[in-house]
Design an enzyme around this catalytic site. Structure first.
Site, PDB file in Angstrom:
ATOM      1  N   GLY A   1      16.635  -1.231 -12.062  1.00 20.05           N
ATOM      2  CA  GLY A   1      15.381  -1.943 -12.276  1.00 20.05           C
ATOM      3  C   GLY A   1      14.513  -2.146 -11.058  1.00 20.05           C
TER       4      GLY A   1
ATOM      5  N   PRO B   1      21.104   1.707  -9.757  1.00 21.45           N
ATOM      6  CG  PRO B   1      21.049   2.329  -7.519  1.00 21.45           C
ATOM      7  CD  PRO B   1      21.953   1.740  -8.561  1.00 21.45           C
TER       8      PRO B   1
ATOM      9  NE  ARG C   1      11.097   2.739 -12.204  1.00 21.28           N
ATOM     10  CZ  ARG C   1      10.532   3.180 -13.320  1.00 21.28           C
ATOM     11  NH1 ARG C   1       9.574   4.079 -13.261  1.00 21.28           N
ATOM     12  NH2 ARG C   1      10.906   2.712 -14.497  1.00 21.28           N
TER      13      ARG C   1
ATOM     14  CB  CYS D   1      -2.740  20.827 -29.161  1.00 20.70           C
ATOM     15  SG  CYS D   1      -2.696  22.538 -28.674  1.00 20.70           S
TER      16      CYS D   1
HETATM   17  N1  LLP Z   1      21.033   0.751 -16.098  1.00 18.83           N
HETATM   18  C1  LLP Z   1      20.658   0.715 -17.384  1.00 18.83           C
HETATM   19  C2  LLP Z   1      21.580   0.141 -18.367  1.00 18.83           C
HETATM   20  C3  LLP Z   1      19.419   1.249 -17.776  1.00 18.83           C
HETATM   21  O1  LLP Z   1      19.058   1.208 -19.039  1.00 18.83           O
HETATM   22  C4  LLP Z   1      18.555   1.807 -16.796  1.00 18.83           C
HETATM   23  C5  LLP Z   1      17.263   2.365 -17.176  1.00 18.83           C
HETATM   24  C6  LLP Z   1      18.989   1.828 -15.455  1.00 18.83           C
HETATM   25  C7  LLP Z   1      20.228   1.280 -15.140  1.00 18.83           C
HETATM   26  C8  LLP Z   1      18.170   2.410 -14.348  1.00 18.83           C
HETATM   27  O2  LLP Z   1      16.984   1.707 -14.172  1.00 18.83           O
HETATM   28  P1  LLP Z   1      16.008   1.969 -12.934  1.00 18.83           P
HETATM   29  O3  LLP Z   1      16.725   1.581 -11.664  1.00 18.83           O
HETATM   30  O4  LLP Z   1      15.645   3.410 -12.931  1.00 18.83           O
HETATM   31  O5  LLP Z   1      14.825   1.101 -13.206  1.00 18.83           O
HETATM   32  N2  LLP Z   1      11.520   6.043 -18.747  1.00 18.83           N
HETATM   33  C9  LLP Z   1      11.061   4.804 -18.160  1.00 18.83           C
HETATM   34  C10 LLP Z   1      12.204   3.991 -17.593  1.00 18.83           C
HETATM   35  C11 LLP Z   1      13.277   3.682 -18.585  1.00 18.83           C
HETATM   36  C12 LLP Z   1      14.452   2.949 -17.972  1.00 18.83           C
HETATM   37  C13 LLP Z   1      15.620   2.949 -18.887  1.00 18.83           C
HETATM   38  N3  LLP Z   1      16.792   2.312 -18.359  1.00 18.83           N
HETATM   39  C14 LLP Z   1      10.014   5.129 -17.119  1.00 18.83           C
HETATM   40  O6  LLP Z   1       9.679   6.298 -16.940  1.00 18.83           O
HETATM   41  O7  LLP Z   1       9.476   4.223 -16.490  1.00 18.83           O
END
Ligand code: LLP
Length: 421
Positions: A240, A275, A277, A344
């Protein structure tokens, strides 16, 4: 923050001019920096060094095998959400005991496979799922380690499509339901070992406050469960952490760790992070080429060879990605463009109303911040083969995924003989 720099009017990834790769591999192409990738991982490791957490990179953000392998070599575990990602994680050489498995809809065969492989932990999203895991483990004569994913009902103040910790969302178990089950029905799941709790309140979160609120709420639960004589060893904070796409000012790993560390120490739990992103988002760009420049009375469009099938974030979330030409081409002035793909769909706009140097057909453009949820969310819509992926390390670059061909797209199609005249 990342290793894409302009030098003498040219965009470089580390020591390689990006245009050189685009010319050799063609466009669209995803290009990642080896240094940025590992640097972000190490930043998080360093920030939390006093807790020695398990850092399980979230495969859903970028599942390229070479990238997974690099992170695993550095000591990362992996966070998976399907049997497909389990297979990928194992192919990348991740030891099963470094794998955590979330997802609101795990299938029986996925559960079985994960138990047999000996993954570290299931992040369990509902009581029915817990019962299903228990049943599969019993059938196999094994025990299954789990963390209950708690939905703490905290608003992470991010895009509503990527908020996951509020009571309206499908994710996790409420504190009340988790507590009631643990305290009164735990004997119903003799093949389950409770390792602890899991949280993931959303993605692209720029402040520590929502994390802290969530930890405090789970902290109270941990105390009550321990008072009942049940051990709790781990707390998984999920992913997150937000990054810079435009003008965000997200917390640094250091600042985040500074706030979180004392609370975790107080709770006497071992920390897991997932992590995605934060590690890979700014480590990747998508390079595309202008096919046509066209104008209407009110607008100028740069029609490029990447579309929403290659990078869906702008169409799906209204996400902002910085766009810049690879070379300052000196055609003259500047103009405001909508950068649009060939698909499209009216939503196929990669960037809206951007002031860019005057563009011509053939000009290559970089779309920044495309390393996470870029290639992994790509599709073959409109019969479009998915892009190639390249990794740059210092002065060298490597193809890490071949561009798909039209033949790849038809590989699974079947024309039943009975239908043929
Ligand atoms: N752990 C769980 C249980 C998750 O569902 C997610 C992401 C993460 C970790 C990793 O989260 P991050 O560190 O990447 O924020 N497609 C969307 C983001 C969807 C995130 C889904 N879950 C976008 O392009 O912004």
């Amino acid at each position: 923050m990342h290793d894409f720099h302009v030098r003498r009017g040219q965009l470089y990834c580390e020591q390689v001019p990006v245009d050189r790769i685009a010319s050799a591999v063609g466009t669209p192409v995803y290009i990642y920096s080896h240094h940025t990738l590992l640097d972000h991982f190490h930043k998080l490791q360093r920030a939390f060094r006093s807790l020695k957490p398990r850092i399980c990179f979230s495969v859903k953000a970028n599942g390229n095998l070479a990238i997974l392998k690099l992170l695993v070599q550095e000591g990362a575990g992996l966070d998976i959400v399907s049997g497909g990602e389990l297979f990928r994680a194992l192919q990348a050489g991740c030891p099963p005991e470094q794998i955590v498995f979330a997802s609101v809809g795990k299938r029986p065969e996925e559960i079985r496979e994960a138990i047999q492989r000996g993954i570290f932990c299931f992040n369990v999203e509902s009581i029915p799922e817990l019962l299903a895991i228990n049943a599969e483990a019993r059938r196999l004569g094994r025990t299954a380690p789990v963390a209950l994913r708690i939905n703490p009902n905290v608003d992470a103040h991010t895009h509503r499509y990527i908020t996951t910790g509020t009571a309206e969302s499908k994710f996790g178990i409420s504190i009340e339901d988790a507590e009631a089950f643990i305290l009164t029905r735990w004997r119903d799941v003799p093949a389950i070992t409770l390792l602890g709790f899991h949280l993931h309140i959303g993605s692209q979160i720029t402040k520590a406050a929502p994390f802290l609120t969530a930890i405090r709420r789970v902290g109270l639960l941990i105390r009550r469960v321990r008072q009942a004589g049940i051990g709790v060893e781990y707390l998984n904070l999920g992913g997150g952490l937000g990054i810079v796409y435009k003008d965000e000012r997200p917390q640094t790993a250091e600042a985040f760790a500074k706030v979180v560390t004392p609370v975790i120490k107080q709770l006497k739990v071992r920390l897991i992070l997932e992590p995605g992103r934060f590690i890979v988002g700014n480590a990747g760009i998508l390079v595309t080429r202008v096919l046509y420049v066209k104008g209407t009375r009110s607008r100028a469009f740069a029609v490029v060879d990447a579309g929403m099938n290659d990078l869906i974030r702008p169409a799906l979330y209204g996400a902002y990605h910085e766009v810049a030409p690879l070379k300052q081409n000196g055609h003259g002035g500047h103009r405001v463009y909508d950068v649009v793909g060939p698909i499209c769909e009216s939503a196929d706009v990669l960037a809206r109303e951007r002031r860019l140097p005057e563009l011509q057909a053939g000009d290559p453009l970089a779309i920044f911040g495309a390393g996470a949820y870029g290639f992994v969310m790509a599709s073959n819509y409109n019969g479009r083969p998915r892009a190639a992926e390249v990794l740059v390390k210092g002065r060298r670059w490597f193809l890490i995924r071949r561009r798909e061909t039209p033949k790849d797209l038809m590989r699974q199609d079947v024309i039943p003989a009975a239908l043929i005249k």
